[in-house]
Write a protein that holds these residues in place. Structure first.
Motif, mmCIF file in Angstrom:
data_model
loop_
_atom_site.group_PDB
_atom_site.id
_atom_site.type_symbol
_atom_site.label_atom_id
_atom_site.label_comp_id
_atom_site.label_asym_id
_atom_site.label_seq_id
_atom_site.Cartn_x
_atom_site.Cartn_y
_atom_site.Cartn_z
ATOM 1 N N ALA A 52 -68.179 28.027 44.433
ATOM 2 C CA ALA A 52 -67.233 29.264 43.051
ATOM 3 C C ALA A 52 -65.731 28.507 43.053
ATOM 4 C CB ALA A 52 -67.170 29.909 44.376
ATOM 5 N N PHE A 53 -65.120 27.914 43.647
ATOM 6 C CA PHE A 53 -63.348 26.922 43.230
ATOM 7 C C PHE A 53 -63.782 25.967 42.740
ATOM 8 C CE2 PHE A 53 -59.403 24.685 43.972
ATOM 9 C CZ PHE A 53 -58.745 26.470 43.724
ATOM 10 N N SER A 54 -64.836 25.065 42.801
ATOM 11 C CA SER A 54 -65.611 24.336 41.738
ATOM 12 C C SER A 54 -65.863 24.247 40.406
ATOM 13 C CB SER A 54 -67.026 23.540 42.196
ATOM 14 O OG SER A 54 -66.365 21.895 41.878
ATOM 15 N N ARG A 55 -66.445 25.494 40.660
ATOM 16 C CA ARG A 55 -67.269 26.734 39.275
ATOM 17 C C ARG A 55 -65.689 26.802 38.521
ATOM 18 N NH1 ARG A 55 -70.613 28.410 41.816
ATOM 19 N NH2 ARG A 55 -70.188 30.212 42.417
ATOM 20 N N LYS A 56 -64.971 26.514 38.692
ATOM 21 C CA LYS A 56 -63.677 27.358 38.457
ATOM 22 C C LYS A 56 -63.102 26.499 37.334
ATOM 23 C CE LYS A 56 -61.775 30.193 41.833
ATOM 24 N NZ LYS A 56 -61.359 31.472 43.031
ATOM 25 N N ILE A 57 -62.417 25.384 38.649
ATOM 26 C CA ILE A 57 -61.855 24.237 38.214
ATOM 27 C C ILE A 57 -62.320 23.539 36.905
ATOM 28 C CG2 ILE A 57 -61.408 21.751 38.709
ATOM 29 C CD1 ILE A 57 -59.967 24.456 40.122
ATOM 30 N N SER A 58 -63.780 23.392 37.220
ATOM 31 C CA SER A 58 -65.129 22.852 36.089
ATOM 32 C C SER A 58 -64.834 23.846 34.494
ATOM 33 C CB SER A 58 -66.172 22.839 36.459
ATOM 34 O OG SER A 58 -66.453 22.126 37.786
ATOM 35 N N ALA A 59 -64.544 24.887 35.296
ATOM 36 C CA ALA A 59 -64.548 25.337 33.615
ATOM 37 C C ALA A 59 -63.226 25.051 32.904
ATOM 38 C CB ALA A 59 -64.615 27.329 33.988
ATOM 39 N N ILE A 60 -61.841 24.872 33.761
ATOM 40 C CA ILE A 60 -60.503 24.871 33.525
ATOM 41 C C ILE A 60 -60.804 23.259 32.600
ATOM 42 C CG2 ILE A 60 -57.730 24.165 34.142
ATOM 43 C CD1 ILE A 60 -58.526 26.198 35.748
ATOM 44 N N SER A 61 -61.439 22.222 33.363
ATOM 45 C CA SER A 61 -61.597 20.976 33.140
ATOM 46 C C SER A 61 -62.049 21.016 32.013
ATOM 47 C CB SER A 61 -62.814 19.996 33.861
ATOM 48 O OG SER A 61 -62.966 18.692 33.319
ATOM 49 N N ALA A 62 -63.278 21.912 31.446
ATOM 50 C CA ALA A 62 -64.180 21.462 30.255
ATOM 51 C C ALA A 62 -63.175 22.229 28.849
ATOM 52 C CB ALA A 62 -65.281 22.315 29.650
ATOM 53 N N LYS A 63 -62.252 23.244 29.246
ATOM 54 C CA LYS A 63 -61.310 23.674 28.284
ATOM 55 C C LYS A 63 -60.284 22.509 28.024
ATOM 56 C CE LYS A 63 -61.778 28.428 28.762
ATOM 57 N NZ LYS A 63 -60.761 29.232 29.506
ATOM 58 N N ILE A 64 -59.870 22.053 28.832
ATOM 59 C CA ILE A 64 -59.545 20.433 28.221
ATOM 60 C C ILE A 64 -60.047 19.194 27.733
ATOM 61 C CG2 ILE A 64 -57.177 18.345 29.396
ATOM 62 C CD1 ILE A 64 -57.109 20.364 32.430
ATOM 63 N N SER A 65 -61.061 19.295 28.041
ATOM 64 C CA SER A 65 -62.501 18.190 27.245
ATOM 65 C C SER A 65 -61.744 19.023 25.360
ATOM 66 C CB SER A 65 -63.127 17.822 28.229
ATOM 67 O OG SER A 65 -63.459 17.112 28.971
ATOM 68 N N ASN A 66 -62.398 20.800 25.688
ATOM 69 C CA ASN A 66 -62.207 20.248 24.226
ATOM 70 C C ASN A 66 -61.214 19.973 23.771
ATOM 71 O OD1 ASN A 66 -64.518 21.363 24.156
ATOM 72 N ND2 ASN A 66 -64.094 23.856 24.834
ATOM 73 N N LEU A 67 -59.752 20.724 24.436
ATOM 74 C CA LEU A 67 -58.346 20.005 23.412
ATOM 75 C C LEU A 67 -58.262 18.733 23.267
ATOM 76 C CD1 LEU A 67 -56.070 22.163 25.663
ATOM 77 C CD2 LEU A 67 -56.800 22.065 22.989
ATOM 78 N N LEU A 68 -59.432 17.271 24.157
ATOM 79 C CA LEU A 68 -59.136 16.280 23.972
ATOM 80 C C LEU A 68 -59.633 15.951 22.462
ATOM 81 C CD1 LEU A 68 -59.493 15.152 27.402
ATOM 82 C CD2 LEU A 68 -57.567 14.502 26.097
ATOM 83 N N ALA A 69 -60.858 16.506 22.605
ATOM 84 C CA ALA A 69 -61.296 15.933 21.342
ATOM 85 C C ALA A 69 -61.118 16.627 19.716
ATOM 86 C CB ALA A 69 -62.749 17.061 21.562
ATOM 87 N N THR A 70 -60.136 16.996 20.011
ATOM 88 C CA THR A 70 -59.023 17.013 18.962
ATOM 89 C C THR A 70 -57.719 15.879 18.338
ATOM 90 O OG1 THR A 70 -57.194 18.327 19.759
ATOM 91 C CG2 THR A 70 -58.917 19.401 18.987
#
Length: 459
Positions: free
Chosen positions: A193-211
């Motif tokens: 569960a903790f890993s899923r929370k970290i992955s969700a945050i990482s996905a949002k960072i990846s979205n920012l990196l795409a800009t």
């Protein structure tokens, strides 16, 4: 440069050159006193905040009148810098503005460093570091769209996104530290569960990196190189796209011996048009240098405009150029459409496939409108990545976000390998610190100085 806030700074805040109005900005503890000395008709006791005054700018030493001006005193912290600020609105003569600045310096101010007004706004917590960078983007914006992205960042939208991500990571960090400090009082860590929370945050960072790529476009402009063999109309095409005679045009092949670069606005997209020397076997040392530079521009460009003389059969050099650019984003142009066409469409299509081709007459301007629209579409598709981001990050933000995501990847790997919790907290803390650098909460003095040194004096 040290972060001193004890002295008073002054600078001319408007660009060089004559204008209707020019501004001298003064910020610091002596701002009110300097105004009272330079505009004596304003009685010091009556200088109220955020009101405009009219009076003569006077040299306190000689009592000589310099200019009839408007002036405004603003009491901190309700100012741009968060300090007491005076602004002198003079007539836009460079001589008058320089005299007003010299008088301000004689009354106790010192000349501001590059970006020092905005730097003081950051140090006084009027702006965070990402917002301060947006000020530079706004001043430098060459299109309304680029200015719009800068305004959104200045409003704090990027800062809000980063703050939210960082707060979530801090909460996760607290959860891990509680596991270490109170192992007998709380349930064991659910690593999945903790890993899923970290992955969700990482996905949002990846979205920012795409800009990041779109951010580079709006800050620097796409590099669009115009290439082709000699005398196909490259310089004429550049002039037609710019709407002015920027490049020299003659009937003699090899007129362009060096690269020529000009900024242009294509439907809100900033581009840098680069005219290059004709690609052929050089005939002398100077031409070789020009061809070498053309090759470098071709390799570095984001988009290539390959110009072909449509009034002549495809030459061997045309074919060589087409083969050279196979792995680049290319827009092909059959120029000289005012003359009978000699290029066979099937032969050209066999070489370029489905790449777009535009018929133009750079000499008479026909087809230029369609070419501009097509080029703007090519730039927009490559730059925006198919979406319209809320904010656009810069190269510094990108570096911080990459480091944050790398730290989160290590965190996830440690969770999966059942590493000790105290080891996991180290990587999670690294991600928190990397995000803190974007807003300036955790950033070195060296980085702060590097950012503000990019500003002009007076901003």
């Amino acid at each position: 440069m040290q972060h001193s806030l004890d002295d008073t700074i002054a600078a001319i805040a408007t660009p060089q050159g004559p204008g209707g109005v020019g501004i001298v900005r003064i910020s610091g503890p002596q701002a009110r006193q300097i105004l009272a000395r330079l505009v004596p008709s304003i009685k010091r006791a009556k200088i109220s905040s955020h009101k405009m005054f009219q009076g003569w700018l006077v040299d306190p030493g000689s009592r000589k009148r310099i200019d009839q001006i408007m002036a405004c005193f603003m009491n901190g912290p309700r100012t741009y810098t968060g300090e007491d600020v005076t602004e002198l609105y003079c007539h836009g003569s460079r001589a008058v503005l320089q005299k007003a600045l010299d008088l301000s310096l004689r009354q106790g101010a010192r000349l501001a460093q590059n970006g020092e007004f905005t730097k003081r706004a950051f140090l006084n917590k009027k702006l965070d570091l990402a917002q301060a960078e947006a000020v530079l983007d706004l001043v430098s914006a060459s299109t309304s769209e680029g200015a719009g992205y800068a305004v959104r960042q200045l409003e704090g939208r990027l800062s809000a996104l980063i703050k939210d991500l960082r707060q979530k990571l801090i909460a996760n960090q607290a959860e891990l530290e509680a596991q270490i400090d109170f192992p007998d009082d709380i349930a064991p860590l659910d690593r999945k569960a903790f890993s899923r929370k970290i992955s969700a945050i990482s996905a949002k960072i990846s979205n920012l990196l795409a800009t990041a790529e779109a951010g580079r476009i709006f800050r620097q402009g796409w590099a669009v190189a115009i290439i082709g063999r000699p005398n196909v109309g490259k310089s004429s095409l550049m002039n037609a796209l710019l709407g002015e005679d920027r490049a020299i045009v003659t009937n003699r092949p090899g007129t362009t011996r060096d690269t020529i670069e000009e900024a242009a606005n294509l439907n809100g997209m900033p581009v840098r048009l680069i005219d290059t020397a004709g690609l052929r076997k050089p005939r002398d040392v100077v031409e070789k240098i020009g061809v070498d530079r053309a090759d470098k521009e071709m390799a570095a460009a984001d988009i290539l405009l390959v110009v072909i003389d449509g009034a002549q059969k495809l030459a061997q050099q045309d074919i060589k150029v087409i083969h050279k650019v196979k792995h680049k984003r290319v827009v092909f142009i059959l120029n000289k459409a005012d003359l009978p066409t000699a290029v066979k469409p099937k032969e050209l299509r066999k070489l370029i496939g489905r790449q777009p081709v535009y018929l133009t007459s750079a000499l008479y301007g026909s087809g230029i409108g369609q070419l501009k629209k097509g080029l703007a579409r090519a730039v927009a598709q490559k730059g925006a990545g198919g979406h319209d981001p809320l904010v656009l990050i810069n190269s510094r933000h990108r570096d911080c976000l990459i480091r944050a995501n790398e730290a989160l990847a290590r965190t996830t790997a440690s969770l999966r390998s059942k590493a000790p919790i105290d080891c996991i907290t180290i990587d999670l803390k690294s991600a928190i610190m990397a995000l803190g650098e974007i807003s300036g909460e955790l950033v070195s003095e060296e980085i702060i100085n590097q950012i503000f040194e990019q500003f002009c004096v007076g901003k």
